[in-house]
Design a protein around this motif. Structure first.
Motif, PDB file in Angstrom:
ATOM      1  N   ALA A  77       0.827  -1.199   0.000  1.00 37.44           N
ATOM      2  CA  ALA A  77       0.000   0.000   0.000  1.00 37.44           C
ATOM      3  C   ALA A  77       0.867   1.258   0.000  1.00 37.44           C
ATOM      4  CB  ALA A  77      -0.937  -0.010   1.206  1.00 37.44           C
TER       5      ALA A  77
ATOM      6  N   ASP B 160      -4.583   3.083   0.197  1.00 38.29           N
ATOM      7  CA  ASP B 160      -4.954   2.569   1.507  1.00 38.29           C
ATOM      8  C   ASP B 160      -4.817   1.043   1.527  1.00 38.29           C
ATOM      9  OD1 ASP B 160      -7.725   1.680   3.249  1.00 38.29           O
ATOM     10  OD2 ASP B 160      -6.375   3.171   4.126  1.00 38.29           O
ATOM     11  N   GLU B 161      -4.538   0.481   2.706  1.00 41.34           N
ATOM     12  CA  GLU B 161      -4.382  -0.972   2.818  1.00 41.34           C
ATOM     13  C   GLU B 161      -5.638  -1.719   2.371  1.00 41.34           C
ATOM     14  OE1 GLU B 161      -3.006  -2.242   6.675  1.00 41.34           O
ATOM     15  OE2 GLU B 161      -1.588  -0.576   6.761  1.00 41.34           O
ATOM     16  N   ARG B 162      -6.798  -1.205   2.731  1.00 37.69           N
ATOM     17  CA  ARG B 162      -8.049  -1.868   2.347  1.00 37.69           C
ATOM     18  C   ARG B 162      -8.204  -1.873   0.826  1.00 37.69           C
ATOM     19  NH1 ARG B 162     -13.367   0.593   4.820  1.00 37.69           N
ATOM     20  NH2 ARG B 162     -11.738   1.177   6.262  1.00 37.69           N
ATOM     21  N   HIS B 163      -7.827  -0.766   0.199  1.00 33.99           N
ATOM     22  CA  HIS B 163      -7.913  -0.687  -1.256  1.00 33.99           C
ATOM     23  C   HIS B 163      -6.944  -1.678  -1.907  1.00 33.99           C
ATOM     24  CE1 HIS B 163      -8.965   1.049  -5.079  1.00 33.99           C
ATOM     25  NE2 HIS B 163      -7.699   1.310  -5.352  1.00 33.99           N
TER      26      HIS B 163
ATOM     27  N   ARG C   2      -5.957  -4.533  -0.664  1.00 29.18           N
ATOM     28  CA  ARG C   2      -6.547  -5.878  -0.534  1.00 29.18           C
ATOM     29  C   ARG C   2      -7.597  -6.106  -1.616  1.00 29.18           C
ATOM     30  NH1 ARG C   2      -6.739  -4.317   4.683  1.00 29.18           N
ATOM     31  NH2 ARG C   2      -5.050  -5.139   5.932  1.00 29.18           N
ATOM     32  N   ARG C   3      -8.407  -5.085  -1.871  1.00 27.12           N
ATOM     33  CA  ARG C   3      -9.432  -5.214  -2.916  1.00 27.12           C
ATOM     34  C   ARG C   3      -8.805  -5.395  -4.292  1.00 27.12           C
ATOM     35  NH1 ARG C   3     -12.117  -0.153  -1.328  1.00 27.12           N
ATOM     36  NH2 ARG C   3     -12.905  -0.612   0.726  1.00 27.12           N
TER      37      ARG C   3
ATOM     38  N   LYS D  51      -3.456 -15.117  -1.750  1.00 29.34           N
ATOM     39  CA  LYS D  51      -4.031 -15.165  -0.423  1.00 29.34           C
ATOM     40  C   LYS D  51      -3.384 -16.336   0.307  1.00 29.34           C
ATOM     41  CE  LYS D  51      -8.231 -14.790   2.134  1.00 29.34           C
ATOM     42  NZ  LYS D  51      -9.662 -14.673   2.138  1.00 29.34           N
TER      43      LYS D  51
ATOM     44  N   ASN E 214      -4.560 -13.788   5.066  1.00 31.21           N
ATOM     45  CA  ASN E 214      -3.780 -12.629   4.643  1.00 31.21           C
ATOM     46  C   ASN E 214      -3.494 -12.652   3.148  1.00 31.21           C
ATOM     47  OD1 ASN E 214      -3.436 -11.754   7.370  1.00 31.21           O
ATOM     48  ND2 ASN E 214      -1.936 -13.363   7.613  1.00 31.21           N
ATOM     49  N   TYR E 215      -3.315 -11.461   2.600  1.00 34.63           N
ATOM     50  CA  TYR E 215      -2.902 -11.335   1.218  1.00 34.63           C
ATOM     51  C   TYR E 215      -1.423 -10.983   1.166  1.00 34.63           C
ATOM     52  CZ  TYR E 215      -7.681 -11.370  -0.526  1.00 34.63           C
ATOM     53  OH  TYR E 215      -8.954 -11.737  -0.857  1.00 34.63           O
TER      54      TYR E 215
END
Length: 68
Positions: free
Chosen positions: A20, A26-29, A31-32, A43, A47-48
């Motif tokens: 990220a 962002d970390e969430r982005h 992951r997406r 995965k 975790n990714y």
């Protein structure tokens, strides 16, 4: 015939927080992006892991350098 994806280099995988920062998202982005296949990764359990080169390529794609 479908093109086979290049196998992931396990030595080149980094955590989502590291990826990220490299990609400037962002970390969430991040992951997406990995979950959707837009950025190469894998995965591992819950975790990714993200391919370092793919995270850098995503950042270059988002912010292309303007020619002088």
């Amino acid at each position: 015939m479908a093109k086979k994806p290049k196998p992931l280099d396990l030595g080149n995988l980094i955590s989502v927080p590291e990826a990220a920062v490299i990609a400037g998202v962002d970390e969430r982005h991040m992951r997406r992006l990995v979950a959707s296949g837009k950025v190469r990764g894998a995965k591992a359990g819950r975790n990714y892991l993200v391919d370092r080169e793919a995270a850098a390529a995503w950042e270059r794609e988002r912010n292309p350098k303007k020619p002088c």
